[in-house]
Design an enzyme around this catalytic site. Structure first.
Site, PDB file in Angstrom:
ATOM      1  N   ARG A 163      12.347  -3.622  -2.946  1.00  0.00           N
ATOM      2  CA  ARG A 163      12.556  -2.362  -3.691  1.00  0.00           C
ATOM      3  C   ARG A 163      14.000  -1.861  -3.522  1.00  0.00           C
ATOM      4  NH1 ARG A 163       8.389  -3.928  -5.164  1.00  0.00           N
ATOM      5  NH2 ARG A 163       6.474  -2.761  -5.540  1.00  0.00           N
ATOM      6  N   SER A 238       3.637   3.776  -6.464  1.00  0.00           N
ATOM      7  CA  SER A 238       3.740   3.883  -5.006  1.00  0.00           C
ATOM      8  C   SER A 238       4.767   4.950  -4.671  1.00  0.00           C
ATOM      9  CB  SER A 238       4.210   2.575  -4.390  1.00  0.00           C
ATOM     10  OG  SER A 238       3.272   1.568  -4.622  1.00  0.00           O
ATOM     11  N   GLU A 334       9.661   5.765  -1.866  1.00  0.00           N
ATOM     12  CA  GLU A 334      10.168   4.826  -2.867  1.00  0.00           C
ATOM     13  C   GLU A 334      10.698   5.609  -4.076  1.00  0.00           C
ATOM     14  OE1 GLU A 334       7.511   1.471  -4.450  1.00  0.00           O
ATOM     15  OE2 GLU A 334       8.407   2.331  -6.223  1.00  0.00           O
TER      16      GLU A 334
HETATM   17  N1  EPU Z   1      -4.780  -0.931   2.065  1.00  0.00           N
HETATM   18  C1  EPU Z   1      -5.557  -0.144   2.899  1.00  0.00           C
HETATM   19  N2  EPU Z   1      -6.280   0.875   2.315  1.00  0.00           N
HETATM   20  C2  EPU Z   1      -6.248   1.123   0.978  1.00  0.00           C
HETATM   21  C3  EPU Z   1      -5.466   0.316   0.142  1.00  0.00           C
HETATM   22  C4  EPU Z   1      -4.732  -0.703   0.727  1.00  0.00           C
HETATM   23  O1  EPU Z   1      -5.606  -0.348   4.091  1.00  0.00           O
HETATM   24  O2  EPU Z   1      -6.929   2.066   0.554  1.00  0.00           O
HETATM   25  C5  EPU Z   1      -4.007  -2.039   2.670  1.00  0.00           C
HETATM   26  C6  EPU Z   1      -4.760  -3.339   2.567  1.00  0.00           C
HETATM   27  O3  EPU Z   1      -4.529  -4.076   3.735  1.00  0.00           O
HETATM   28  C7  EPU Z   1      -4.091  -4.030   1.383  1.00  0.00           C
HETATM   29  C8  EPU Z   1      -2.677  -3.557   1.541  1.00  0.00           C
HETATM   30  O4  EPU Z   1      -2.797  -2.203   1.978  1.00  0.00           O
HETATM   31  O5  EPU Z   1      -4.181  -5.420   1.488  1.00  0.00           O
HETATM   32  C9  EPU Z   1      -1.828  -3.650   0.282  1.00  0.00           C
HETATM   33  O6  EPU Z   1      -2.420  -2.891  -0.746  1.00  0.00           O
HETATM   34  P1  EPU Z   1      -2.141  -3.243  -2.280  1.00  0.00           P
HETATM   35  O7  EPU Z   1      -2.294  -4.683  -2.499  1.00  0.00           O
HETATM   36  O8  EPU Z   1      -2.965  -2.303  -3.097  1.00  0.00           O
HETATM   37  O9  EPU Z   1      -0.622  -2.961  -2.488  1.00  0.00           O
HETATM   38  P2  EPU Z   1       0.513  -2.030  -1.833  1.00  0.00           P
HETATM   39  O10 EPU Z   1       1.228  -2.813  -0.787  1.00  0.00           O
HETATM   40  O11 EPU Z   1      -0.056  -0.719  -1.423  1.00  0.00           O
HETATM   41  C10 EPU Z   1       2.375  -2.860  -3.439  1.00  0.00           C
HETATM   42  C11 EPU Z   1       3.429  -2.216  -4.295  1.00  0.00           C
HETATM   43  C12 EPU Z   1       2.851  -1.772  -5.616  1.00  0.00           C
HETATM   44  C13 EPU Z   1       2.243  -2.973  -6.313  1.00  0.00           C
HETATM   45  C14 EPU Z   1       1.170  -3.550  -5.411  1.00  0.00           C
HETATM   46  C15 EPU Z   1       0.563  -4.800  -5.978  1.00  0.00           C
HETATM   47  C16 EPU Z   1       5.004  -1.180  -2.774  1.00  0.00           C
HETATM   48  C17 EPU Z   1       5.501   0.081  -2.193  1.00  0.00           C
HETATM   49  N3  EPU Z   1       3.980  -1.074  -3.599  1.00  0.00           N
HETATM   50  O12 EPU Z   1       1.454  -1.836  -3.093  1.00  0.00           O
HETATM   51  O13 EPU Z   1       3.927  -1.303  -6.412  1.00  0.00           O
HETATM   52  O14 EPU Z   1       1.698  -2.629  -7.581  1.00  0.00           O
HETATM   53  O15 EPU Z   1       1.747  -3.902  -4.139  1.00  0.00           O
HETATM   54  O16 EPU Z   1       1.468  -5.841  -5.893  1.00  0.00           O
HETATM   55  O17 EPU Z   1       5.557  -2.238  -2.491  1.00  0.00           O
HETATM   56  C18 EPU Z   1       5.128   0.622  -7.097  1.00  0.00           C
HETATM   57  O18 EPU Z   1       6.118   0.124  -6.537  1.00  0.00           O
HETATM   58  O19 EPU Z   1       5.194   1.730  -7.709  1.00  0.00           O
HETATM   59  C19 EPU Z   1       3.853  -0.068  -7.032  1.00  0.00           C
HETATM   60  C20 EPU Z   1       2.732   0.435  -7.539  1.00  0.00           C
END
Ligand code: EPU
Length: 338
Positions: A163, A238, A334
């Protein structure tokens, strides 16, 4: 130049914050941008370069000039199995993804339904579902605000990180991106490793002959289940980045929380999902007034009604302080705060 005064920004940011900009101008061509650079209002004001308004939080009225980049157009060059698609900065990102999928250009299908414009994607190396802008990036053109010249930036010159890019650091506020060229492929090389993509593909496509469109539809479906549509609930995706911590920090957290998820970054560091911290600390689905953490994905902060930007900011500050206190980890926003 048609510079408007006291422009309401409510419809120009996906959080739906009712701030007002002192000045606003829409520019739909490189020539208009160059003309604007000579305008006294531009020269004498603080500025925000706005695309889809999907990664900003206005905490007050903006006492400067909002430059809304709206130039449009696409050109395609084929070179064997490589397809170079140039898109102007003001193209809507997800329309661009749809166009690529319809034409069987592989590479951006995992990035469907991300709000915002083409020009914004390299700034924070937008990524989702296993693909980041840098993986499909060829080069970009940007106008140097000082010299008014158009310059090209290659992949290495953009210094992409998680990012992050040179445009958030040493070149912050020094350029206006006018177009981006993506390097796509005519032969599908699908990326299906993230989350449930592979599992859903296997359920849906029995002959295992997966297409670009299958991945596109599945990612769109997964996003639809987890992420609120800004048309229904104001949000900026995010709100926090996933913190990158040392392996020592991870090891000490694991003593107390053996189930903590992490992803390798390099030999020294790992990324821990901010969502895990928020979930573990009880923030998931929590609401204060008009602001809350989204029940299905806690790192998305939601405007449930007519929240003011500073209310959203204060809520995020509370989360940051709480996570720091409970886990010793510093979350970073972010979203760009103004
Ligand atoms: N998790 C929890 N509880 C929850 C949800 C998630 O513990 O309620 C943990 C789980 O271990 C899960 C991990 O968080 O495996 C990752 O969650 P998720 O795959 O939903 O993705 P994220 O890391 O929260 C990132 C990006 C998103 C992108 C998604 C999918 C960032 C800051 N965010 O989110 O990007 O869509 O992966 O690839 O890197 C954005 O940048 O605006 C955005 C939405």
């Amino acid at each position: 130049m048609n510079i408007e005064q006291n422009k309401p920004l409510k419809n120009l940011n996906t959080f739906g914050i009712a701030s007002v900009a002192k000045y606003y101008v829409a520019v739909d061509s490189e020539d208009k941008i160059k003309e604007l650079l000579n305008d006294p209002v531009f020269k004498n004001s603080k500025r925000i370069i706005l695309g889809g308004g999907s990664n900003v939080l206005f905490t007050k009225d903006f006492d400067g000039l909002v430059v809304h980049v709206l130039n449009k157009g696409k050109t395609v060059k084929e070179d064997g199995e490589l397809i170079y698609v140039n898109a102007k900065a003001g193209e809507i990102w997800t329309d661009f993804v749809e166009y690529c999928v319809e034409n069987n250009y592989c590479g951006v299908e995992n990035l469907v339904d991300i709000p915002g414009t083409v020009g914004a994607t390299p700034i924070q190396n937008v990524g989702a579902y296993g693909v980041e802008t840098k993986d499909v990036f060829h080069e970009l053109e940007a106008i140097n605000i000082q010299t008014r010249e158009i310059e090209k930036f290659t992949l290495t010159e953009c210094k992409f990180g998680y990012r992050d890019s040179i445009f958030k650091n040493e070149l912050k506020d020094k350029y206006i991106i006018t177009s981006v060229t993506y390097k796509l492929a005519s032969k599908p090389k699908l990326n299906t490793s993230y989350g449930d993509i592979q599992k859903k593909l296997e359920e849906r496509v029995k002959d295992k002959n997966y297409s670009i469109k299958d991945v596109y539809e599945i990612v769109s479906e997964i996003r639809g289940e987890k992420l609120p549509d800004p048309k229904d609930l104001g949000n900026a995706g995010s709100f926090f980045k996933n913190p990158i911590v040392s392996r020592d920090v991870l090891a000490s957290l694991q003593q107390k929380y053996p189930e903590i998820p992490s992803f390798d970054v390099d030999d020294q560091s790992v990324k821990i999902p901010a969502a895990w911290f928020l979930d573990n600390a009880g923030w998931k689905g929590k609401k204060t007034g008009n602001v809350g953490s989204y029940e299905k994905q806690p790192i998305i902060i939601v405007n449930f009604g007519n929240a003011a930007g500073d209310e959203i900011f204060a809520f995020s500050e509370e989360i940051i302080n709480d996570i720091k206190e409970k886990y010793g980890v510093q979350l970073e926003r972010e979203v760009n705060v103004y």
